[in-house]
Design an enzyme around this catalytic site. Structure first.
Site, PDB file in Angstrom:
ATOM      1  N   ASP A   1       0.883  -1.173   0.000  1.00  0.00           N
ATOM      2  CA  ASP A   1       0.000   0.000   0.000  1.00  0.00           C
ATOM      3  C   ASP A   1       0.918   1.219   0.000  1.00  0.00           C
ATOM      4  OD1 ASP A   1      -1.734   2.172   0.825  1.00  0.00           O
ATOM      5  OD2 ASP A   1      -3.139   0.693   1.591  1.00  0.00           O
TER       6      ASP A   1
ATOM      7  N   THR B   1     -12.470  -8.923  -3.794  1.00  0.00           N
ATOM      8  CA  THR B   1     -13.786  -8.430  -3.353  1.00  0.00           C
ATOM      9  C   THR B   1     -13.814  -6.912  -3.493  1.00  0.00           C
ATOM     10  OG1 THR B   1     -13.068  -8.281  -1.044  1.00  0.00           O
ATOM     11  CG2 THR B   1     -14.168 -10.316  -1.690  1.00  0.00           C
ATOM     12  N   SER B   2     -12.899  -6.361  -4.314  1.00  0.00           N
ATOM     13  CA  SER B   2     -12.799  -4.900  -4.380  1.00  0.00           C
ATOM     14  C   SER B   2     -13.518  -4.329  -5.605  1.00  0.00           C
ATOM     15  CB  SER B   2     -11.329  -4.485  -4.332  1.00  0.00           C
ATOM     16  OG  SER B   2     -11.238  -3.140  -3.975  1.00  0.00           O
ATOM     17  N   ARG B   3     -12.883  -4.400  -6.768  1.00  0.00           N
ATOM     18  CA  ARG B   3     -13.534  -3.985  -8.010  1.00  0.00           C
ATOM     19  C   ARG B   3     -13.038  -4.896  -9.124  1.00  0.00           C
ATOM     20  NH1 ARG B   3     -16.779  -1.880  -5.369  1.00  0.00           N
ATOM     21  NH2 ARG B   3     -17.445   0.297  -5.276  1.00  0.00           N
TER      22      ARG B   3
ATOM     23  N   GLU C   1     -19.476  -6.774 -14.710  1.00  0.00           N
ATOM     24  CA  GLU C   1     -20.611  -7.201 -13.884  1.00  0.00           C
ATOM     25  C   GLU C   1     -21.872  -6.376 -14.103  1.00  0.00           C
ATOM     26  OE1 GLU C   1     -18.801  -6.518  -9.939  1.00  0.00           O
ATOM     27  OE2 GLU C   1     -20.338  -5.005  -9.584  1.00  0.00           O
TER      28      GLU C   1
ATOM     29  N   HIS D   1     -21.311  -9.573  -6.081  1.00  0.00           N
ATOM     30  CA  HIS D   1     -21.142  -8.285  -5.386  1.00  0.00           C
ATOM     31  C   HIS D   1     -22.033  -8.224  -4.137  1.00  0.00           C
ATOM     32  CE1 HIS D   1     -19.368  -4.129  -6.348  1.00  0.00           C
ATOM     33  NE2 HIS D   1     -19.584  -4.215  -5.055  1.00  0.00           N
TER      34      HIS D   1
HETATM   35  P1  NAD Z   1     -10.001   2.602   1.837  1.00  0.00           P
HETATM   36  O1  NAD Z   1      -9.979   3.873   1.089  1.00  0.00           O
HETATM   37  O2  NAD Z   1     -10.196   2.646   3.323  1.00  0.00           O
HETATM   38  O3  NAD Z   1      -8.664   1.779   1.550  1.00  0.00           O
HETATM   39  C1  NAD Z   1      -8.088   1.653   0.290  1.00  0.00           C
HETATM   40  C2  NAD Z   1      -6.586   1.462   0.496  1.00  0.00           C
HETATM   41  O4  NAD Z   1      -5.995   1.216  -0.775  1.00  0.00           O
HETATM   42  C3  NAD Z   1      -5.888   2.705   1.089  1.00  0.00           C
HETATM   43  O5  NAD Z   1      -5.104   2.349   2.205  1.00  0.00           O
HETATM   44  C4  NAD Z   1      -5.024   3.194  -0.063  1.00  0.00           C
HETATM   45  O6  NAD Z   1      -3.807   3.791   0.385  1.00  0.00           O
HETATM   46  C5  NAD Z   1      -4.750   1.895  -0.792  1.00  0.00           C
HETATM   47  N1  NAD Z   1      -4.255   2.093  -2.145  1.00  0.00           N
HETATM   48  C6  NAD Z   1      -4.416   3.162  -2.972  1.00  0.00           C
HETATM   49  N2  NAD Z   1      -3.737   2.976  -4.108  1.00  0.00           N
HETATM   50  C7  NAD Z   1      -3.144   1.772  -4.010  1.00  0.00           C
HETATM   51  C8  NAD Z   1      -2.298   1.021  -4.881  1.00  0.00           C
HETATM   52  N3  NAD Z   1      -1.912   1.506  -6.076  1.00  0.00           N
HETATM   53  N4  NAD Z   1      -1.858  -0.175  -4.450  1.00  0.00           N
HETATM   54  C9  NAD Z   1      -2.219  -0.675  -3.243  1.00  0.00           C
HETATM   55  N5  NAD Z   1      -3.010  -0.003  -2.381  1.00  0.00           N
HETATM   56  C10 NAD Z   1      -3.473   1.199  -2.762  1.00  0.00           C
HETATM   57  O7  NAD Z   1     -11.135   1.729   1.155  1.00  0.00           O
HETATM   58  P2  NAD Z   1     -11.905   0.484   1.784  1.00  0.00           P
HETATM   59  O8  NAD Z   1     -13.126   0.942   2.503  1.00  0.00           O
HETATM   60  O9  NAD Z   1     -10.932  -0.403   2.490  1.00  0.00           O
HETATM   61  O10 NAD Z   1     -12.437  -0.220   0.440  1.00  0.00           O
HETATM   62  C11 NAD Z   1     -11.524  -0.789  -0.488  1.00  0.00           C
HETATM   63  C12 NAD Z   1     -12.276  -1.108  -1.763  1.00  0.00           C
HETATM   64  O11 NAD Z   1     -13.217  -2.159  -1.503  1.00  0.00           O
HETATM   65  C13 NAD Z   1     -13.158   0.039  -2.300  1.00  0.00           C
HETATM   66  O12 NAD Z   1     -12.397   0.899  -3.130  1.00  0.00           O
HETATM   67  C14 NAD Z   1     -14.216  -0.691  -3.084  1.00  0.00           C
HETATM   68  O13 NAD Z   1     -13.773  -0.780  -4.422  1.00  0.00           O
HETATM   69  C15 NAD Z   1     -14.236  -2.090  -2.478  1.00  0.00           C
HETATM   70  N6  NAD Z   1     -15.524  -2.435  -1.828  1.00  0.00           N
HETATM   71  C16 NAD Z   1     -16.164  -3.562  -2.230  1.00  0.00           C
HETATM   72  C17 NAD Z   1     -17.372  -3.918  -1.627  1.00  0.00           C
HETATM   73  C18 NAD Z   1     -18.111  -5.178  -2.013  1.00  0.00           C
HETATM   74  O14 NAD Z   1     -19.290  -5.349  -1.627  1.00  0.00           O
HETATM   75  N7  NAD Z   1     -17.521  -6.106  -2.720  1.00  0.00           N
HETATM   76  C19 NAD Z   1     -17.914  -3.116  -0.626  1.00  0.00           C
HETATM   77  C20 NAD Z   1     -17.200  -1.974  -0.237  1.00  0.00           C
HETATM   78  C21 NAD Z   1     -16.009  -1.633  -0.843  1.00  0.00           C
END
Ligand code: NAD
Length: 335
Positions: free
Chosen positions: A174, A232-234, A263, A295
């Site tokens: 990170d 589970t992110s995007r 999706e 999702h």
């Molecule tokens: P957050 O903003 O708290 O954390 C994201 C982290 O990613 C931060 O620490 C940031 O520094 C880091 N980051 C930024 N650029 C990066 C890179 N190039 N390489 C590695 N790390 C990097 O966000 P969060 O609340 O932890 O959510 C993370 C992601 O989860 C969201 O962006 C969203 O896409 C996804 N999400 C998915 C669901 C789901 O239902 N599947 C639900 C909520 C969120």
């Protein structure tokens, strides 16, 4: 405020209606996704309330602005589907729900790991067929395995906390390391080191130009043979055709995804009576070592309550002209 809510499901309406009497917003609940075609439905509304697969590109935003919409209220944390720069140019506010339940997503993530590892999906199907054989169901102890967490924000941190309980060795990548993670023993390393050393790689960074297809053929070639990959992110964090090649030759041993790059045309709808036309997605369904959920990682009652509460409060703050701490500004997209 008069709000057109797009991509509404019955559960959204239930949670918003139960909490809205304190706010008195005027919601119109629309089932359709927001797209260039459906933007016309926002005529006469001050705000649109949208979810992860609604499209808010420059063209849609300009159309909405012309129709009098001045607020985009996201019912999610990620804002990759909104052209923030154009919204800013149009004087349109964008608010989101930055944290509703990181636990929900983190727990689902670990759930995917356990199902894949212990092959619970296959065991369930076998038992229903009266097949009690164990061949092919062997898993591994989580204890002592190395898990690489890409992105240690709110969700990544919770994932680390849960996996710490399993006795895993935790590596993280990170650009902004998290002190709470460091304090629990998480080791920050380069992306290359994380990929080469991890038995399980799990993605928790946002989708941005820098993270688009962060897992592609080059990354897969660095990974340990038979690695478990969890997203589970995007969806667009991984190049799905490259991952399919990795699955075919065994370089990827397990894949667990709650998100998929394309999706938008599939998830959140009952398509059980239709033919799925996406061949890449259909190929994923053929692997015994792939688990896909649609999702749903966020989908707990606790999270839904929190999403509705925060969204209603965000809209109220903007209506009153107050500063909203959940506004997405140009700061969020600068590198
Ligand atoms: P957050 O903003 O708290 O954390 C994201 C982290 O990613 C931060 O620490 C940031 O520094 C880091 N980051 C930024 N650029 C990066 C890179 N190039 N390489 C590695 N790390 C990097 O966000 P969060 O609340 O932890 O959510 C993370 C992601 O989860 C969201 O962006 C969203 O896409 C996804 N999400 C998915 C669901 C789901 O239902 N599947 C639900 C909520 C969120």
């Amino acid at each position: 405020m008069r709000v057109a809510m797009f991509s509404t499901k019955s559960y959204d309406k239930t949670f918003f209606e139960s909490l809205n009497n304190t706010y008195g917003h005027d919601f119109t609940y629309l089932e359709t996704r927001l797209t260039r075609q459906s933007a016309a439905l926002a005529e006469g509304y001050k705000a649109v309330c949208v979810f992860v697969n609604d499209i808010l590109d420059a063209e849609v935003l300009r159309d909405l602005a012309q129709k009098g919409v001045s607020l985009v209220a996201l019912r999610c944390a990620g804002f990759n589907n909104v052209d923030i720069k154009t919204a800013h140019e149009l004087g349109m506010k964008v608010v989101r729900v930055p944290a509703y339940s990181p636990y929900a997503v983190a727990e689902h993530t670990v759930g995917l790991m356990l199902v894949l590892n212990r092959k619970i999906h296959r065991a369930h199907a076998r038992i229903r067929e009266g097949n009690f054989a164990l061949e092919g169901l062997m898993g591994f102890d989580m204890r002592g395995k190395t898990v690489g967490v890409i992105g240690t924000g709110k969700i990544g941190q919770c994932v680390c906390e849960l996996l710490n309980g399993f006795g895993c060795r935790l590596l993280a990548y990170d650009p902004y390391p998290n002190q709470v993670c460091r304090d629990m023993g998480v080791e920050y390393v380069s992306l290359r080191d994380l990929l080469t050393q991890s038995d399980i790689v799990t993605l928790h960074c946002p989708l941005m130009p820098e993270t688009y297809h962060i897992i592609d053929d080059t990354a897969i070639r660095m990974m340990k043979p038979g690695v478990m990959l969890i997203n589970t992110s995007r969806g667009a964090l991984i190049d799905t055709p490259d991952v399919i090649e990795g699955l075919k030759d065994g370089r990827i041993g397990y894949l667990g995804i709650d998100v998929y790059e394309e999706e938008g045309d599939l998830f959140f709808e009952d398509l059980s009576n239709e033919v799925i036309k996406d061949d890449v997605f259909s190929r994923l369904l053929t692997f015994p070592n792939v688990i896909i959920t649609g999702h749903q990682a966020f989908f707990t009652g606790d999270a839904m309550q929190s999403i509705a509460e925060t969204t209603l409060a965000n809209i109220a703050a903007i209506e009153k002209g107050e500063t909203c701490e959940n506004e997405v500004t140009l700061e969020h997209i600068k590198d």
